[in-house]
Design a protein around this motif. Structure first.
Motif, short mmCIF file in Angstrom:
data_model
loop_
_atom_site.label_atom_id
_atom_site.label_comp_id
_atom_site.label_asym_id
_atom_site.label_seq_id
_atom_site.Cartn_x
_atom_site.Cartn_y
_atom_site.Cartn_z
N GLY A 37 0.69 -1.04 -0.10
CA GLY A 37 0.00 -0.04 0.06
C GLY A 37 0.93 1.10 -0.03
N ASP A 38 1.23 1.61 -1.22
CA ASP A 38 2.37 2.87 -1.21
C ASP A 38 1.69 4.13 -0.69
OD1 ASP A 38 4.11 1.51 -2.43
OD2 ASP A 38 3.77 1.93 -4.43
N GLN A 39 0.18 4.07 -0.55
CA GLN A 39 -0.22 5.46 -0.21
C GLN A 39 -0.57 5.32 1.34
OE1 GLN A 39 -1.15 8.33 -2.30
NE2 GLN A 39 0.40 7.03 -3.27
N LEU A 40 -0.26 4.19 1.75
CA LEU A 40 -0.39 4.29 3.56
C LEU A 40 0.81 4.94 4.20
CD1 LEU A 40 -2.14 0.99 4.09
CD2 LEU A 40 -3.03 3.12 3.40
N ILE A 41 0.67 5.43 5.37
CA ILE A 41 1.92 6.10 5.98
C ILE A 41 2.22 4.82 6.94
CG2 ILE A 41 2.68 7.81 7.76
CD1 ILE A 41 0.65 9.75 6.02
N TRP A 42 3.36 4.28 6.72
CA TRP A 42 3.93 3.16 7.51
C TRP A 42 4.84 3.38 8.66
CZ3 TRP A 42 1.99 -1.61 6.46
CH2 TRP A 42 1.35 -2.08 5.12
N ALA A 43 4.53 2.83 9.73
CA ALA A 43 5.51 2.89 10.62
C ALA A 43 6.88 2.12 10.28
CB ALA A 43 4.95 2.64 12.22
N GLN A 44 7.98 2.60 10.82
CA GLN A 44 9.11 1.95 10.59
C GLN A 44 9.46 0.56 11.49
OE1 GLN A 44 12.77 4.18 10.40
NE2 GLN A 44 14.12 2.57 9.88
N THR A 45 9.23 0.99 12.87
CA THR A 45 9.75 -0.12 13.96
C THR A 45 8.08 -0.25 14.75
OG1 THR A 45 10.23 1.60 15.57
CG2 THR A 45 11.86 0.86 13.91
N TYR A 46 8.47 -1.15 15.52
CA TYR A 46 7.21 -1.54 16.54
C TYR A 46 7.01 -0.15 17.64
CZ TYR A 46 4.22 -4.52 19.44
OH TYR A 46 3.14 -5.03 19.98
N GLU A 47 8.36 0.08 18.07
CA GLU A 47 8.31 1.18 19.14
C GLU A 47 7.52 2.21 18.62
OE1 GLU A 47 10.93 -0.46 18.31
OE2 GLU A 47 11.87 -1.30 19.97
N GLU A 48 7.87 2.80 17.22
CA GLU A 48 7.20 3.77 16.60
C GLU A 48 5.78 3.61 16.77
OE1 GLU A 48 9.08 4.28 12.82
OE2 GLU A 48 8.36 6.55 12.55
N ALA A 49 5.43 2.28 16.13
CA ALA A 49 4.09 2.17 15.89
C ALA A 49 3.18 2.30 17.03
CB ALA A 49 3.96 0.62 15.16
N LEU A 50 3.93 1.57 18.10
CA LEU A 50 3.15 1.77 19.53
C LEU A 50 2.87 3.15 19.89
CD1 LEU A 50 4.69 -1.24 21.49
CD2 LEU A 50 2.39 -1.12 20.40
N TYR A 51 3.97 3.88 19.79
CA TYR A 51 3.79 5.30 19.94
C TYR A 51 2.64 6.17 19.20
CZ TYR A 51 5.05 10.09 20.80
OH TYR A 51 4.78 11.55 20.93
N TRP A 52 2.63 5.94 18.00
CA TRP A 52 1.74 6.35 16.97
C TRP A 52 0.25 5.90 17.47
CZ3 TRP A 52 3.78 6.00 11.37
CH2 TRP A 52 4.80 6.77 11.33
N SER A 53 0.10 4.70 17.86
CA SER A 53 -1.23 3.98 18.15
C SER A 53 -1.69 4.69 19.66
CB SER A 53 -0.94 2.58 18.57
OG SER A 53 -2.24 1.86 18.87
N ARG A 54 -0.80 4.67 20.57
CA ARG A 54 -1.23 5.44 21.73
C ARG A 54 -1.79 6.84 21.57
NH1 ARG A 54 1.90 3.73 26.98
NH2 ARG A 54 0.20 4.70 27.93
N SER A 55 -0.68 7.47 20.91
CA SER A 55 -0.83 8.98 21.14
C SER A 55 -2.01 9.38 20.06
CB SER A 55 0.22 9.89 20.60
OG SER A 55 0.75 9.39 19.21
#
Lengths: 164, 164
Positions: A37-55
């Motif tokens: 999905g080239d149009q999605l904004i992908w997190a690079q790492t699990y830590e980053e993804a968790l931070y985005w998810s929480r915030s």
């Protein structure tokens, strides 16, 4: 007799502006989407993804795959072509695709295999209850399982209550 | 009277083939290089980078930066334009760039700041001894420090002896 000198100079000047190219030839730059999905904004790492998810208070989809795995490739094709799924992911989810396992065992409740989709709640709880159709590989999906996957995404969108 | 129907059908068919585009408009796909060297093969995560480093017996360069940081941007420009540096990185190093800190404290020996470059030996030892020119931020580099950075890369290439 002057021209060859100019030519050599021109080549030298051109070379000094040229970008580095590997001996094996020019490569296509790697994307973080890896074709999911080239149009999605992908997190690079699990830590980053968790931070985005929480915030942002959005559920996280973690997608484990391998570039050379034919099952992953077939699933990737329908996954990236499914506009409904891509739209929901873009608007309501944090997305992370990984070709390498993390050290967090919670992300492999019944083993490490690909393709495998794990949902994580913004409260950082792995949603082990959201499973695919296969009892031996509970978080695996195949190209024909897109309806179930979208239904599971709707389930993941109903966030768990935070225990604050 | 038939033509408008064909036209509608044509549009519907075209739409069913069209890829998902966000409401805010089409995005440029994100690259793993984030502009630090499109020809390099970047690891996605620290775990992946450590695995590559050990298995290929090459030192690892971890580069912390922020997309919106002007210091990172200025440094990125000279970093990506420096063909000598790019060639050495491509041939002799594992590379990882991160916009998010890891949970591993060894990667921030004197704090979390950007841009910051940490070398890691294939024996998984953080080379805290390989430092830039600034005593207050020992792993920071600026655009004028490329010679020192290349010298530090040569230092990192002299691998520590494995303690097996």
């Amino acid at each position: 007799m002057v021209r060859p000198v100019y030519f050599v100079l021109l080549v030298l000047v051109a070379m000094s502006f040229a970008k580095y190219i590997p001996k094996t030839g020019k490569r296509v730059p790697q994307t973080l989407s890896r074709g999911w999905g080239d149009q999605l904004i992908w997190a690079q790492t699990y830590e980053e993804a968790l931070y985005w998810s929480r915030s942002r208070n959005k559920p996280l989809m973690v997608l484990f795959h391998l570039v050379d795995c034919p099952h992953s490739q077939a699933f990737k094709k329908v996954f990236s072509d499914n506009n409904e799924l891509q739209k929901i992911l873009d608007e309501d989810f944090i997305v992370l695709n990984l070709v390498y396992e993390t050290t967090d065992k919670h992300l492999s409740p019944d083993g490490q295999y690909v393709p495998r989709i794990i949902f994580v709640d913004p409260s950082m709880t792995v949603r082990a209850d959201i499973t695919g159709p296969y009892s031996n590989r509970m978080y695996a999906y195949e190209p024909n399982d897109m309806k179930l996957l979208v239904a599971n995404m709707q389930k993941a969108k109903k966030l768990l209550k935070s225990e604050l």
